[in-house]
Scaffold this motif. Structure first.
Motif, PDB file in Angstrom:
ATOM      1  N   VAL A 156       6.318   1.548 -11.369  1.00  0.00           N
ATOM      2  CA  VAL A 156       6.760   1.773  -9.991  1.00  0.00           C
ATOM      3  C   VAL A 156       6.708   3.258  -9.655  1.00  0.00           C
ATOM      4  CG1 VAL A 156       8.771   1.661  -8.457  1.00  0.00           C
ATOM      5  CG2 VAL A 156       8.151  -0.324  -9.850  1.00  0.00           C
ATOM      6  N   HIS A 157       7.174   4.089 -10.575  1.00  0.00           N
ATOM      7  CA  HIS A 157       7.141   5.543 -10.361  1.00  0.00           C
ATOM      8  C   HIS A 157       5.707   6.025 -10.154  1.00  0.00           C
ATOM      9  CE1 HIS A 157       7.071   9.787 -11.610  1.00  0.00           C
ATOM     10  NE2 HIS A 157       8.269   9.833 -11.057  1.00  0.00           N
ATOM     11  N   ASN A 158       4.813   5.590 -11.025  1.00  0.00           N
ATOM     12  CA  ASN A 158       3.404   6.004 -10.917  1.00  0.00           C
ATOM     13  C   ASN A 158       2.774   5.516  -9.616  1.00  0.00           C
ATOM     14  OD1 ASN A 158       3.568   7.256 -13.361  1.00  0.00           O
ATOM     15  ND2 ASN A 158       2.417   5.712 -14.488  1.00  0.00           N
ATOM     16  N   ASP A 159       3.057   4.266  -9.232  1.00  0.00           N
ATOM     17  CA  ASP A 159       2.471   3.719  -8.008  1.00  0.00           C
ATOM     18  C   ASP A 159       2.968   4.445  -6.766  1.00  0.00           C
ATOM     19  OD1 ASP A 159       1.053   1.970  -9.584  1.00  0.00           O
ATOM     20  OD2 ASP A 159       2.180   0.173  -8.977  1.00  0.00           O
ATOM     21  N   ARG A 160       4.225   4.853  -6.771  1.00  0.00           N
ATOM     22  CA  ARG A 160       4.783   5.582  -5.622  1.00  0.00           C
ATOM     23  C   ARG A 160       4.180   6.977  -5.490  1.00  0.00           C
ATOM     24  NH1 ARG A 160      11.159   3.986  -5.586  1.00  0.00           N
ATOM     25  NH2 ARG A 160      10.825   1.909  -4.718  1.00  0.00           N
ATOM     26  N   ARG A 161       3.822   7.577  -6.618  1.00  0.00           N
ATOM     27  CA  ARG A 161       3.237   8.927  -6.592  1.00  0.00           C
ATOM     28  C   ARG A 161       1.828   8.916  -6.017  1.00  0.00           C
ATOM     29  NH1 ARG A 161       3.872  11.352 -12.336  1.00  0.00           N
ATOM     30  NH2 ARG A 161       1.966  12.289 -11.602  1.00  0.00           N
ATOM     31  N   ARG A 162       1.188   7.764  -6.038  1.00  0.00           N
ATOM     32  CA  ARG A 162      -0.211   7.690  -5.558  1.00  0.00           C
ATOM     33  C   ARG A 162      -0.271   7.535  -4.113  1.00  0.00           C
ATOM     34  NH1 ARG A 162      -1.931   4.067 -10.454  1.00  0.00           N
ATOM     35  NH2 ARG A 162      -2.195   5.735 -11.929  1.00  0.00           N
TER      36      ARG A 162
END
Length: 90
Positions: free
Chosen positions: A84-90
Motif C-alpha cells: 500500500v505504501h509503495n502504491d501510494r508513492r507512485r
C-alpha cells in the motif's frame, strides 16, 4: 501408531512446509521493499484465507493450523502495508 498422533504429525509437517515456503518471499519483500510483482486482489484473498484458517484452527483446537496461519497472516499484513505504501508513492 494411532490415527490422532499421525494426524498431528502430518499437521505439524504441513505447518513447517508452509511457513518455510512463505517466509522467504515475505522476508525478501520486507528487506527489498519491492512489491512490483504482487497482485493486490490475489494477495488480499490469500491473507483473508489465512485469517479464516486461524479462526477455524481455534474452533477445532488444531494448533498446527493456528500457528501456521498466524505466522502467514502477520507476514501478509506486513507485506500488505509495504505494498500500500509503495502504491501510494507512485
Amino acid at each position: 501408531m494411532n490415527t490422532e498422533l499421525i494426524t498431528t504429525i502430518v499437521g505439524w509437517l504441513a505447518s513447517i512446509c508452509m511457513v518455510l515456503g512463505y517466509l522467504p518471499q515475505a522476508w525478501h519483500t520486507i528487506r527489498t521493499r519491492n512489491t512490483d510483482g504482487i497482485a493486490m486482489p490475489t494477495f488480499l484473498l490469500l491473507g483473508a484465507g489465512s485469517i479464516f484458517f486461524v479462526i477455524q484452527g481455534v474452533l477445532l483446537s488444531n494448533w498446527p493450523l493456528v500457528v501456521t496461519n498466524a505466522i502467514t497472516t502477520i507476514s501478509s499484513a506486513i507485506v500488505f502495508g509495504i505494498k500500500v505504501h509503495n502504491d501510494r508513492r507512485r
